[in-house]
Design a protein around this motif. Structure first.
Motif, PDB file in Angstrom:
ATOM      1  N   ALA A 152       0.079  12.067   3.086  1.00  0.00           N
ATOM      2  CA  ALA A 152      -0.127  11.157   4.216  1.00  0.00           C
ATOM      3  C   ALA A 152      -0.146  11.922   5.529  1.00  0.00           C
ATOM      4  O   ALA A 152      -0.978  11.662   6.414  1.00  0.00           O
ATOM      5  N   ARG A 153       0.735  12.905   5.648  1.00  0.00           N
ATOM      6  CA  ARG A 153       0.792  13.687   6.888  1.00  0.00           C
ATOM      7  C   ARG A 153      -0.428  14.592   7.034  1.00  0.00           C
ATOM      8  O   ARG A 153      -0.764  15.009   8.133  1.00  0.00           O
ATOM      9  N   GLN A 154      -1.082  14.862   5.900  1.00  0.00           N
ATOM     10  CA  GLN A 154      -2.316  15.644   5.950  1.00  0.00           C
ATOM     11  C   GLN A 154      -3.527  14.783   6.312  1.00  0.00           C
ATOM     12  O   GLN A 154      -4.598  15.299   6.607  1.00  0.00           O
ATOM     13  N   GLY A 155      -3.359  13.451   6.251  1.00  0.00           N
ATOM     14  CA  GLY A 155      -4.423  12.550   6.675  1.00  0.00           C
ATOM     15  C   GLY A 155      -5.115  11.787   5.580  1.00  0.00           C
ATOM     16  O   GLY A 155      -5.947  10.916   5.852  1.00  0.00           O
ATOM     17  N   ARG A 178      12.364   0.866  -5.312  1.00  0.00           N
ATOM     18  CA  ARG A 178      10.998   0.424  -5.602  1.00  0.00           C
ATOM     19  C   ARG A 178      10.402  -0.288  -4.385  1.00  0.00           C
ATOM     20  O   ARG A 178       9.252  -0.029  -3.995  1.00  0.00           O
ATOM     21  N   ARG A 179      11.167  -1.193  -3.772  1.00  0.00           N
ATOM     22  CA  ARG A 179      10.663  -1.915  -2.603  1.00  0.00           C
ATOM     23  C   ARG A 179      10.332  -0.960  -1.468  1.00  0.00           C
ATOM     24  O   ARG A 179       9.323  -1.116  -0.770  1.00  0.00           O
ATOM     25  N   ALA A 180      11.198   0.057  -1.271  1.00  0.00           N
ATOM     26  CA  ALA A 180      10.970   1.007  -0.181  1.00  0.00           C
ATOM     27  C   ALA A 180       9.679   1.792  -0.404  1.00  0.00           C
ATOM     28  O   ALA A 180       8.893   2.008   0.539  1.00  0.00           O
ATOM     29  N   LEU A 181       9.433   2.205  -1.634  1.00  0.00           N
ATOM     30  CA  LEU A 181       8.213   2.972  -1.921  1.00  0.00           C
ATOM     31  C   LEU A 181       6.966   2.105  -1.797  1.00  0.00           C
ATOM     32  O   LEU A 181       5.926   2.575  -1.326  1.00  0.00           O
ATOM     33  N   LEU A 182       7.061   0.864  -2.218  1.00  0.00           N
ATOM     34  CA  LEU A 182       5.917  -0.035  -2.059  1.00  0.00           C
ATOM     35  C   LEU A 182       5.628  -0.314  -0.591  1.00  0.00           C
ATOM     36  O   LEU A 182       4.458  -0.453  -0.178  1.00  0.00           O
ATOM     37  N   ASP A 183       6.688  -0.387   0.215  1.00  0.00           N
ATOM     38  CA  ASP A 183       6.487  -0.556   1.658  1.00  0.00           C
ATOM     39  C   ASP A 183       5.758   0.652   2.236  1.00  0.00           C
ATOM     40  O   ASP A 183       4.867   0.502   3.100  1.00  0.00           O
ATOM     41  N   ARG A 184       6.095   1.845   1.765  1.00  0.00           N
ATOM     42  CA  ARG A 184       5.399   3.046   2.245  1.00  0.00           C
ATOM     43  C   ARG A 184       3.927   3.007   1.830  1.00  0.00           C
ATOM     44  O   ARG A 184       3.040   3.390   2.605  1.00  0.00           O
ATOM     45  N   ALA A 185       3.683   2.534   0.599  1.00  0.00           N
ATOM     46  CA  ALA A 185       2.296   2.428   0.147  1.00  0.00           C
ATOM     47  C   ALA A 185       1.503   1.464   1.028  1.00  0.00           C
ATOM     48  O   ALA A 185       0.348   1.731   1.386  1.00  0.00           O
ATOM     49  N   ASP A 186       2.123   0.349   1.409  1.00  0.00           N
ATOM     50  CA  ASP A 186       1.453  -0.631   2.241  1.00  0.00           C
ATOM     51  C   ASP A 186       1.099  -0.062   3.624  1.00  0.00           C
ATOM     52  O   ASP A 186       0.112  -0.477   4.243  1.00  0.00           O
ATOM     53  N   ALA A 242      -5.483   7.034   1.690  1.00  0.00           N
ATOM     54  CA  ALA A 242      -5.726   6.316   0.439  1.00  0.00           C
ATOM     55  C   ALA A 242      -4.997   6.973  -0.734  1.00  0.00           C
ATOM     56  O   ALA A 242      -4.366   6.293  -1.556  1.00  0.00           O
ATOM     57  N   ARG A 243      -5.081   8.300  -0.813  1.00  0.00           N
ATOM     58  CA  ARG A 243      -4.387   9.001  -1.895  1.00  0.00           C
ATOM     59  C   ARG A 243      -2.874   8.861  -1.731  1.00  0.00           C
ATOM     60  O   ARG A 243      -2.147   8.697  -2.720  1.00  0.00           O
ATOM     61  N   ALA A 244      -2.384   8.907  -0.502  1.00  0.00           N
ATOM     62  CA  ALA A 244      -0.946   8.757  -0.264  1.00  0.00           C
ATOM     63  C   ALA A 244      -0.465   7.399  -0.757  1.00  0.00           C
ATOM     64  O   ALA A 244       0.585   7.291  -1.411  1.00  0.00           O
ATOM     65  N   ALA A 245      -1.223   6.331  -0.451  1.00  0.00           N
ATOM     66  CA  ALA A 245      -0.837   4.992  -0.892  1.00  0.00           C
ATOM     67  C   ALA A 245      -0.769   4.919  -2.414  1.00  0.00           C
ATOM     68  O   ALA A 245       0.169   4.346  -2.992  1.00  0.00           O
ATOM     69  N   ALA A 246      -1.763   5.501  -3.093  1.00  0.00           N
ATOM     70  CA  ALA A 246      -1.772   5.486  -4.556  1.00  0.00           C
ATOM     71  C   ALA A 246      -0.579   6.248  -5.135  1.00  0.00           C
ATOM     72  O   ALA A 246       0.034   5.814  -6.122  1.00  0.00           O
ATOM     73  N   LEU A 247      -0.227   7.368  -4.510  1.00  0.00           N
ATOM     74  CA  LEU A 247       0.913   8.154  -4.986  1.00  0.00           C
ATOM     75  C   LEU A 247       2.227   7.403  -4.765  1.00  0.00           C
ATOM     76  O   LEU A 247       3.115   7.436  -5.631  1.00  0.00           O
ATOM     77  N   TYR A 266       7.583  20.018   6.790  1.00  0.00           N
ATOM     78  CA  TYR A 266       7.883  19.559   8.152  1.00  0.00           C
ATOM     79  C   TYR A 266       8.017  20.723   9.121  1.00  0.00           C
ATOM     80  O   TYR A 266       7.705  20.599  10.306  1.00  0.00           O
ATOM     81  N   ALA A 267       8.472  21.865   8.620  1.00  0.00           N
ATOM     82  CA  ALA A 267       8.663  23.015   9.508  1.00  0.00           C
ATOM     83  C   ALA A 267       7.357  23.744   9.799  1.00  0.00           C
ATOM     84  O   ALA A 267       7.122  24.207  10.923  1.00  0.00           O
ATOM     85  N   HIS A 268       6.481  23.842   8.808  1.00  0.00           N
ATOM     86  CA  HIS A 268       5.287  24.690   8.939  1.00  0.00           C
ATOM     87  C   HIS A 268       3.984  23.956   8.620  1.00  0.00           C
ATOM     88  O   HIS A 268       2.944  24.609   8.504  1.00  0.00           O
ATOM     89  N   GLY A 269       4.045  22.645   8.463  1.00  0.00           N
ATOM     90  CA  GLY A 269       2.831  21.870   8.223  1.00  0.00           C
ATOM     91  C   GLY A 269       2.720  21.403   6.788  1.00  0.00           C
ATOM     92  O   GLY A 269       3.230  22.059   5.864  1.00  0.00           O
ATOM     93  N   PRO A 270       2.059  20.247   6.555  1.00  0.00           N
ATOM     94  CA  PRO A 270       1.977  19.676   5.200  1.00  0.00           C
ATOM     95  C   PRO A 270       1.294  20.578   4.187  1.00  0.00           C
ATOM     96  O   PRO A 270       1.631  20.539   3.001  1.00  0.00           O
TER      97      PRO A 270
END
Length: 408
Positions: free
Chosen positions: A373-376, A397-405, A379-384, A338-342
């Motif tokens: 995800a911050r790098q753009g 678990r619900r919070a992480l699945l929401d992030r994936a969505d 698709a890979r972010a959702a899978a992770l 966050y300070a110097h980029g993803p």
């Protein structure tokens, strides 16, 4: 149906009272009887009796006081039958069945029974594993089966270890008190670690909030006992800063909210101000002081974007030196992201993973997902995020699945 409702209501009341009162009852009875097993047995019998009686008789106005009275009376019966010395019997007879009037408690009573119990559990005569297990069982009220799973041993094995630890306390005549002088300095780090453990158990996504409240209360007692100790004040500040967000951590459906989605107007700003004042009297390089300063950067910022991320990254750089661990390195990677980029964060994350200590660690997977995800790479972010969710249950678990969505 009415009986089922009464049983369910009573069971919930017993569970709540157990969380808030079990450790207090056990600690008080240990102080008076000197018998660890008797104290735990009487507390357990009081809980069992409540499950029997409360569905029919109703939940009492003061559940904790009711449990204390029953446990006290049970201890009196046992001691009377065992013809234990009358002094202990007289002491038990005057035990108050309800919470003491704190306004009438003198300064010499500032250290209550639970704090004495923590120092007893953390005595250096016990092995580190025994200290942690005994504290989890007696102070936090964690079931023996859960402790056994955490230590990867059978429940019967953990039961024997706990019994041996309590026997050693009795045989070595370890005093039930808060030590002073050099002994206090020797045992204080272990006690602070226990309070941190207690708070974390209450602050976790699916934890019991009463544990966090109890950790704060005990930290306040310790801060009053040692007003000049930097790390005690820092630990209390850290608790206050983290707990200040408790009303904003979930949405109306009970789902966890990440820091950027929380309504900061719901944060406890009085607690934040108190914590900032506490930090003013701490040394900057203690491990709890560094963690508290990181938490203060988040708590005092008007938004995630406005957070002083370079200061957070510098604090993690120092913390990684003072208290090196794979988890600290993981958090350091996120802060630098966050300070110097993803890209900078992912590079540090790769270094942190090099030793293998973070292999399969779900928070490391979630951190990689966020930085990716911050790098753009959505698709890979959702899978992770989905991979990280597979290692969790409940709210996390619900919070992480929401992030994936969000990135699907």
């Amino acid at each position: 149906m009415t009986d089922q409702v009464a049983v369910a209501t009573a069971a919930q009341a017993v569970a709540t009272a157990s969380t808030g009162s079990y450790a207090r009852i056990v600690a008080t009875l240990i102080r008076v009887t000197g018998d660890w097993t008797l104290a735990e047995d009487c507390a357990q019998e009081a809980l069992a009796l409540a499950l029997q009686r409360w569905p029919a008789e109703g939940v009492p106005a003061n559940p904790g006081g009711w449990l204390m009275t029953v446990a006290r009376n049970r201890a009196i019966d046992v001691l009377r039958r065992a013809t234990v010395e009358r002094r202990k019997l007289r002491d038990l007879a005057v035990l108050a069945p309800t919470e003491p009037d704190r306004a009438a408690v003198g300064e010499e009573e500032i250290v209550d029974d639970r704090l004495r119990l923590i120092f007893t559990c953390c005595h250096p005569a016990l092995a580190l594993e025994a200290r942690v297990a005994l504290t989890l069982r007696t102070v936090c009220g964690v079931p023996t089966a859960d402790i056994a799973r955490a230590f990867l041993v059978a429940e019967s094995t953990m039961t024997r270890r706990l019994t041996r630890a309590k026997t050693k306390i009795a045989d070595a005549r370890i005093p039930y008190r808060v030590p002073s002088g050099p002994m206090l300095a020797e045992r204080l780090p272990g006690v602070l670690a226990v309070l941190y453990l207690l708070f974390t158990r209450g602050y976790d996504a699916d934890g019991e909030p009463a544990f966090a409240t109890e950790a704060i209360r005990l930290a306040r007692l310790l801060d009053r006992l040692l007003p000049g100790h930097s790390e005690v004040a820092a630990l209390l500040a850290l608790f206050l800063l983290q707990h200040s967000r408790r009303h904003a951590r979930r949405d109306s459906a009970g789902n966890l909210l990440t820091l950027d989605k929380q309504d900061r107007r719901l944060w406890d700003h009085a607690a934040i101000a108190e914590a900032v004042d506490l930090l003013a009297r701490t040394r900057p390089d203690g491990p709890y002081a560094l963690q508290a300063r990181i938490a203060a950067c988040h708590a005092t910022a008007p938004s995630v974007e406005a957070t002083d991320w370079p200061a957070v990254a510098r604090a993690y750089d120092r913390l990684a030196t003072v208290q090196p661990s794979p988890v600290i390195e993981l958090n350091r990677a996120v802060a630098h992201g966050y300070a110097h980029g993803p890209a900078a964060g992912l590079a540090l994350l790769a270094v942190a993973r090099a030793g293998g200590a973070l292999d399969g660690y779900p928070l490391a997977v979630a951190a990689e997902a966020d930085l990716t995800a911050r790098q753009g790479d959505r698709a890979r972010a959702a899978a992770l995020f989905r991979r990280a969710a597979d290692a969790h249950t409940g709210a996390e678990r619900r919070a992480l699945l929401d992030r994936a969505d969000e990135f699907s």
